[in-house]
Design a protein around this motif. Structure first.
Motif, PDB file in Angstrom:
ATOM      1  N   LEU A 178       0.724  -1.217   0.135  1.00 51.49           N
ATOM      2  CA  LEU A 178       0.075  -0.013   0.043  1.00 51.49           C
ATOM      3  C   LEU A 178       0.799   1.412   0.015  1.00 51.49           C
ATOM      4  O   LEU A 178       0.307   2.324  -0.387  1.00 51.49           O
ATOM      5  CB  LEU A 178      -0.989   0.009   1.196  1.00 51.49           C
ATOM      6  N   ASP A 179       2.153   1.013   0.366  1.00 49.61           N
ATOM      7  CA  ASP A 179       2.917   2.354   0.392  1.00 49.61           C
ATOM      8  C   ASP A 179       3.642   2.686  -1.167  1.00 49.61           C
ATOM      9  O   ASP A 179       4.277   3.664  -1.065  1.00 49.61           O
ATOM     10  CB  ASP A 179       3.918   1.968   1.500  1.00 49.61           C
ATOM     11  N   LYS A 180       3.235   1.762  -2.057  1.00 47.80           N
ATOM     12  CA  LYS A 180       3.775   2.178  -3.249  1.00 47.80           C
ATOM     13  C   LYS A 180       2.969   3.262  -3.889  1.00 47.80           C
ATOM     14  O   LYS A 180       1.852   3.287  -3.710  1.00 47.80           O
ATOM     15  CB  LYS A 180       3.765   0.903  -4.280  1.00 47.80           C
ATOM     16  N   PRO A 181       3.607   4.308  -4.886  1.00 48.82           N
ATOM     17  CA  PRO A 181       2.918   5.288  -5.293  1.00 48.82           C
ATOM     18  C   PRO A 181       1.857   4.745  -6.413  1.00 48.82           C
ATOM     19  O   PRO A 181       0.996   5.649  -6.668  1.00 48.82           O
ATOM     20  CB  PRO A 181       3.892   6.250  -5.796  1.00 48.82           C
ATOM     21  N   TRP A 182       2.193   3.603  -7.006  1.00 54.04           N
ATOM     22  CA  TRP A 182       1.096   3.387  -8.172  1.00 54.04           C
ATOM     23  C   TRP A 182      -0.079   2.452  -7.585  1.00 54.04           C
ATOM     24  O   TRP A 182      -1.000   2.411  -8.502  1.00 54.04           O
ATOM     25  CB  TRP A 182       1.757   2.389  -9.332  1.00 54.04           C
ATOM     26  N   VAL A 183      -0.277   2.155  -6.426  1.00 54.95           N
ATOM     27  CA  VAL A 183      -1.306   1.591  -5.901  1.00 54.95           C
ATOM     28  C   VAL A 183      -2.700   2.289  -6.018  1.00 54.95           C
ATOM     29  O   VAL A 183      -3.574   1.956  -6.470  1.00 54.95           O
ATOM     30  CB  VAL A 183      -1.123   1.121  -4.581  1.00 54.95           C
ATOM     31  N   ALA A 184      -2.554   3.607  -5.372  1.00 54.86           N
ATOM     32  CA  ALA A 184      -3.815   4.535  -5.435  1.00 54.86           C
ATOM     33  C   ALA A 184      -4.280   4.822  -6.958  1.00 54.86           C
ATOM     34  O   ALA A 184      -5.571   4.702  -7.132  1.00 54.86           O
ATOM     35  CB  ALA A 184      -3.451   5.874  -4.913  1.00 54.86           C
ATOM     36  N   PRO A 185      -3.511   5.100  -8.025  1.00 53.28           N
ATOM     37  CA  PRO A 185      -4.178   5.164  -9.393  1.00 53.28           C
ATOM     38  C   PRO A 185      -4.674   3.882  -9.839  1.00 53.28           C
ATOM     39  O   PRO A 185      -5.882   3.796 -10.411  1.00 53.28           O
ATOM     40  CB  PRO A 185      -2.760   5.669 -10.045  1.00 53.28           C
ATOM     41  N   VAL A 186      -4.174   2.848  -9.469  1.00 52.90           N
ATOM     42  CA  VAL A 186      -4.829   1.529 -10.116  1.00 52.90           C
ATOM     43  C   VAL A 186      -6.269   1.418  -9.360  1.00 52.90           C
ATOM     44  O   VAL A 186      -7.279   1.018  -9.811  1.00 52.90           O
ATOM     45  CB  VAL A 186      -3.880   0.664  -9.719  1.00 52.90           C
ATOM     46  N   LEU A 187      -6.181   1.623  -8.152  1.00 53.86           N
ATOM     47  CA  LEU A 187      -7.575   1.451  -7.355  1.00 53.86           C
ATOM     48  C   LEU A 187      -8.528   2.422  -7.917  1.00 53.86           C
ATOM     49  O   LEU A 187      -9.745   1.974  -8.227  1.00 53.86           O
ATOM     50  CB  LEU A 187      -7.360   1.721  -5.915  1.00 53.86           C
ATOM     51  N   ILE A 188      -8.250   3.618  -8.213  1.00 49.36           N
ATOM     52  CA  ILE A 188      -9.079   4.634  -8.591  1.00 49.36           C
ATOM     53  C   ILE A 188      -9.624   4.096  -9.975  1.00 49.36           C
ATOM     54  O   ILE A 188     -10.907   4.282 -10.352  1.00 49.36           O
ATOM     55  CB  ILE A 188      -8.449   5.906  -8.623  1.00 49.36           C
ATOM     56  N   VAL A 189      -8.890   3.630 -10.995  1.00 51.97           N
ATOM     57  CA  VAL A 189      -8.807   3.442 -12.390  1.00 51.97           C
ATOM     58  C   VAL A 189      -9.856   2.139 -12.234  1.00 51.97           C
ATOM     59  O   VAL A 189     -10.778   2.076 -12.960  1.00 51.97           O
ATOM     60  CB  VAL A 189      -7.807   3.206 -13.309  1.00 51.97           C
ATOM     61  N   GLY A 190      -9.741   1.138 -11.462  1.00 55.08           N
ATOM     62  CA  GLY A 190     -10.524   0.017 -11.231  1.00 55.08           C
ATOM     63  C   GLY A 190     -11.881   0.248 -11.002  1.00 55.08           C
ATOM     64  O   GLY A 190     -12.859   0.043 -11.408  1.00 55.08           O
ATOM     65  N   LEU A 191     -12.019   1.165  -9.839  1.00 59.70           N
ATOM     66  CA  LEU A 191     -13.184   1.559  -9.279  1.00 59.70           C
ATOM     67  C   LEU A 191     -14.032   2.230 -10.376  1.00 59.70           C
ATOM     68  O   LEU A 191     -15.405   2.100 -10.380  1.00 59.70           O
ATOM     69  CB  LEU A 191     -13.381   2.656  -8.085  1.00 59.70           C
ATOM     70  N   LEU A 192     -13.512   3.113 -11.265  1.00 61.82           N
ATOM     71  CA  LEU A 192     -14.206   4.026 -12.322  1.00 61.82           C
ATOM     72  C   LEU A 192     -14.682   3.011 -13.229  1.00 61.82           C
ATOM     73  O   LEU A 192     -15.670   3.118 -14.001  1.00 61.82           O
ATOM     74  CB  LEU A 192     -13.319   4.874 -12.841  1.00 61.82           C
TER      75      LEU A 192
END
Length: 222
Positions: A178-192
């Motif tokens: 969860l501390d990786k910088p690419w985790v948040a964009p991947v989760l946002i794209v998957g949710l959208l």
């Protein structure tokens, strides 16, 4: 057994009137030249058409003003009919599509008549001869002594510090990045993407567009 197909008028002006269906195609509408003429102002002159298929008939709308419906669902393309389907032309005229079997004269049932013959019970087998009685022996030998059970060996003692270290290693291997910088964009794209897919299927179902979008893979829309 061959089948004849009929349309039975369910509403006014002549409820119960039956129209026999035959031929490769039939025109339904208010026009006097139609094969099945329905006198109602909400029915277009050339409202719908029945087309013969291998298992019966299919119906298509001819761009009518008030639409054609089968079981309260709008007809947007050629739709095969099944016996018992309710066809509605506009808001008032309702017809029932039926299949009537036609039996030939003097026809008899093709199923054979079976006779049930009761089975005779099998004869009982002869009784076995009685076993000879065992004579008691004068001196009975004692039973052999049972072998002693193996004693469980004590487990090797493991210090508490080594066990705690192994638990920390296992937890470290299962920790999410969860501390990786690419985790948040991947989760946002998957949710959208999930929200967009859900809205797409909702829009298709709410507007009866299954046959328009997925007509090539849905058998009922072919």
């Amino acid at each position: 057994m061959s089948m004849n197909f009929v349309l039975t008028l369910q509403t006014q002006p002549n409820p119960g009137q039956r129209f026999e269906i035959s031929g490769p195609s039939l025109l339904l509408g208010r026009d006097p030249s139609a094969d099945i003429m329905v006198e109602d102002l909400e029915v277009s002159r050339r409202h719908a058409r029945l087309i013969a298929q291998s298992s019966g008939y299919a119906i298509e709308d001819l761009g009518s003003t008030n639409g054609t419906f089968v079981n309260e669902r709008p007809v947007r393309s050629l739709l095969p009919l099944r016996p018992g389907d309710q066809i509605r032309l506009g808001d008032q005229i309702s017809l029932r599509y039926e299949a009537v079997p036609v039996a030939g004269e003097g026809a008899t049932s093709s199923f054979p008549v079976w006779q049930v013959v009761p089975e005779e019970p099998d004869p009982l087998p002869p009784a076995p001869p009685p076993l000879p009685m065992a004579q008691p022996e004068a001196h009975m030998a004692p039973p052999p002594a049972a072998a002693p059970l193996p004693m469980p060996q004590a487990e090797e003692y493991q210090p508490a510090a080594s066990r705690a270290a192994r638990r920390r290693e296992r937890r470290k291997g299962l920790r999410l990045p969860l501390d990786k910088p690419w985790v948040a964009p991947v989760l946002i794209v998957g949710l959208l993407g999930a929200c967009a897919l859900t809205f797409f299927f909702w829009y298709v179902d709410a507007n009866f567009l299954w046959c328009d979008v997925f007509g090539g893979i849905i058998p009922a829309c072919r």
